[in-house]
Write a protein that holds these residues in place. Structure first.
Motif, PDB file in Angstrom:
ATOM      1  N   SER A  78       2.554   4.027 -12.432  1.00 60.59           N
ATOM      2  CA  SER A  78       2.673   2.929 -11.467  1.00 60.59           C
ATOM      3  C   SER A  78       3.017   1.607 -12.137  1.00 60.59           C
ATOM      4  CB  SER A  78       1.362   2.775 -10.687  1.00 60.59           C
ATOM      5  OG  SER A  78       0.334   2.355 -11.556  1.00 60.59           O
ATOM      6  N   ASN A  80       2.167  -2.330 -11.372  1.00 62.32           N
ATOM      7  CA  ASN A  80       1.311  -3.192 -10.567  1.00 62.32           C
ATOM      8  C   ASN A  80       1.782  -4.632 -10.745  1.00 62.32           C
ATOM      9  OD1 ASN A  80      -0.734  -3.990  -8.921  1.00 62.32           O
ATOM     10  ND2 ASN A  80      -2.353  -3.796 -10.441  1.00 62.32           N
ATOM     11  N   TRP A  81       2.348  -5.172  -9.671  1.00 62.82           N
ATOM     12  CA  TRP A  81       2.751  -6.579  -9.687  1.00 62.82           C
ATOM     13  C   TRP A  81       1.524  -7.429  -9.336  1.00 62.82           C
ATOM     14  CZ3 TRP A  81       7.147  -8.032 -11.751  1.00 62.82           C
ATOM     15  CH2 TRP A  81       8.241  -7.167 -11.744  1.00 62.82           C
ATOM     16  N   ILE A  93       0.483  -5.871  -5.831  1.00 59.65           N
ATOM     17  CA  ILE A  93       1.273  -4.866  -5.120  1.00 59.65           C
ATOM     18  C   ILE A  93       1.471  -3.705  -6.082  1.00 59.65           C
ATOM     19  CG2 ILE A  93       3.490  -4.325  -4.042  1.00 59.65           C
ATOM     20  CD1 ILE A  93       3.787  -7.345  -3.469  1.00 59.65           C
ATOM     21  N   VAL A  95       3.128  -0.224  -7.075  1.00 60.72           N
ATOM     22  CA  VAL A  95       4.324   0.581  -6.801  1.00 60.72           C
ATOM     23  C   VAL A  95       4.207   1.884  -7.571  1.00 60.72           C
ATOM     24  CG1 VAL A  95       6.836   0.706  -7.028  1.00 60.72           C
ATOM     25  CG2 VAL A  95       5.736  -1.490  -6.497  1.00 60.72           C
ATOM     26  N   ASN A  96       4.289   3.002  -6.842  1.00 63.37           N
ATOM     27  CA  ASN A  96       4.293   4.317  -7.474  1.00 63.37           C
ATOM     28  C   ASN A  96       5.686   4.552  -8.043  1.00 63.37           C
ATOM     29  OD1 ASN A  96       4.513   7.078  -8.044  1.00 63.37           O
ATOM     30  ND2 ASN A  96       3.041   7.628  -6.444  1.00 63.37           N
ATOM     31  N   LYS A  97       5.800   4.591  -9.342  1.00 64.52           N
ATOM     32  CA  LYS A  97       7.121   4.691  -9.964  1.00 64.52           C
ATOM     33  C   LYS A  97       7.811   5.998  -9.634  1.00 64.52           C
ATOM     34  CE  LYS A  97       5.905   3.591 -14.243  1.00 64.52           C
ATOM     35  NZ  LYS A  97       5.983   3.147 -15.649  1.00 64.52           N
ATOM     36  N   ALA A 100       9.547   5.475  -6.257  1.00 63.37           N
ATOM     37  CA  ALA A 100      10.187   4.178  -6.098  1.00 63.37           C
ATOM     38  C   ALA A 100      11.385   4.215  -5.166  1.00 63.37           C
ATOM     39  CB  ALA A 100      10.607   3.645  -7.472  1.00 63.37           C
ATOM     40  N   TYR A 103      10.831   3.381  -1.321  1.00 60.78           N
ATOM     41  CA  TYR A 103      10.456   2.053  -0.792  1.00 60.78           C
ATOM     42  C   TYR A 103      11.655   1.382  -0.163  1.00 60.78           C
ATOM     43  CZ  TYR A 103       6.100   2.588  -3.360  1.00 60.78           C
ATOM     44  OH  TYR A 103       4.886   3.028  -3.813  1.00 60.78           O
TER      45      TYR A 103
END
Ligand code: SF4
Ligand code: SF4
Length: 103
Positions: A78, A80-81, A93, A95-97, A100, A103
């Motif tokens: 992941s 993580n922003w 936020i 994000v599951n890489k 991706a 999204y």
């Protein structure tokens, strides 16, 4: 809008310099620095690549940021922003890489 390098966190791995599409980042005295911050267009590639959270992106007022800072915490699965706000609070936020493209 630009990035800022917290040089005291930098370990000089050079990964940010490798990914910058404008070749704006260099290593000096074993730590990263930007040649001219006015040339940065804020793609955030270097922010994502840095393993030490040594680079952040300014979240300007026109982005609703009003002085916030955007960092990236990268793990194997992941990204993580993390937004750090002037009052000390944080939002993130995740994000599951591996998903991706969905999204
Ligand atoms: S945000 Fe993009 S253009 Fe700016 S220094 Fe980082 S990689 Fe280069
Ligand atoms: S990726 Fe981060 S730790 Fe590595 S050289 Fe760039 S700023 Fe320093």
């Amino acid at each position: 809008m630009s990035i800022f390098i917290e040089r005291e966190k930098c370990v000089g791995c050079g990964r940010c310099a490798e990914v910058c599409p404008g070749n704006l980042l260099i290593l000096r005295d074993g730590r990263a620095q930007i040649r001219d911050v006015r040339d940065c267009w804020g793609c955030t590639a270097c922010v994502k690549e840095c393993p030490r959270e040594a680079i952040f992106y300014y979240l300007a007022a026109d982005l609703g940021g009003a002085g916030g800072r955007l960092y990236a915490r990268d793990t194997q699965d992941s990204l993580n922003w993390v937004m750090k706000w002037p009052d000390g609070s944080e939002d993130s936020i995740l994000v599951n890489k591996k998903k991706a493209n969905e999204y």
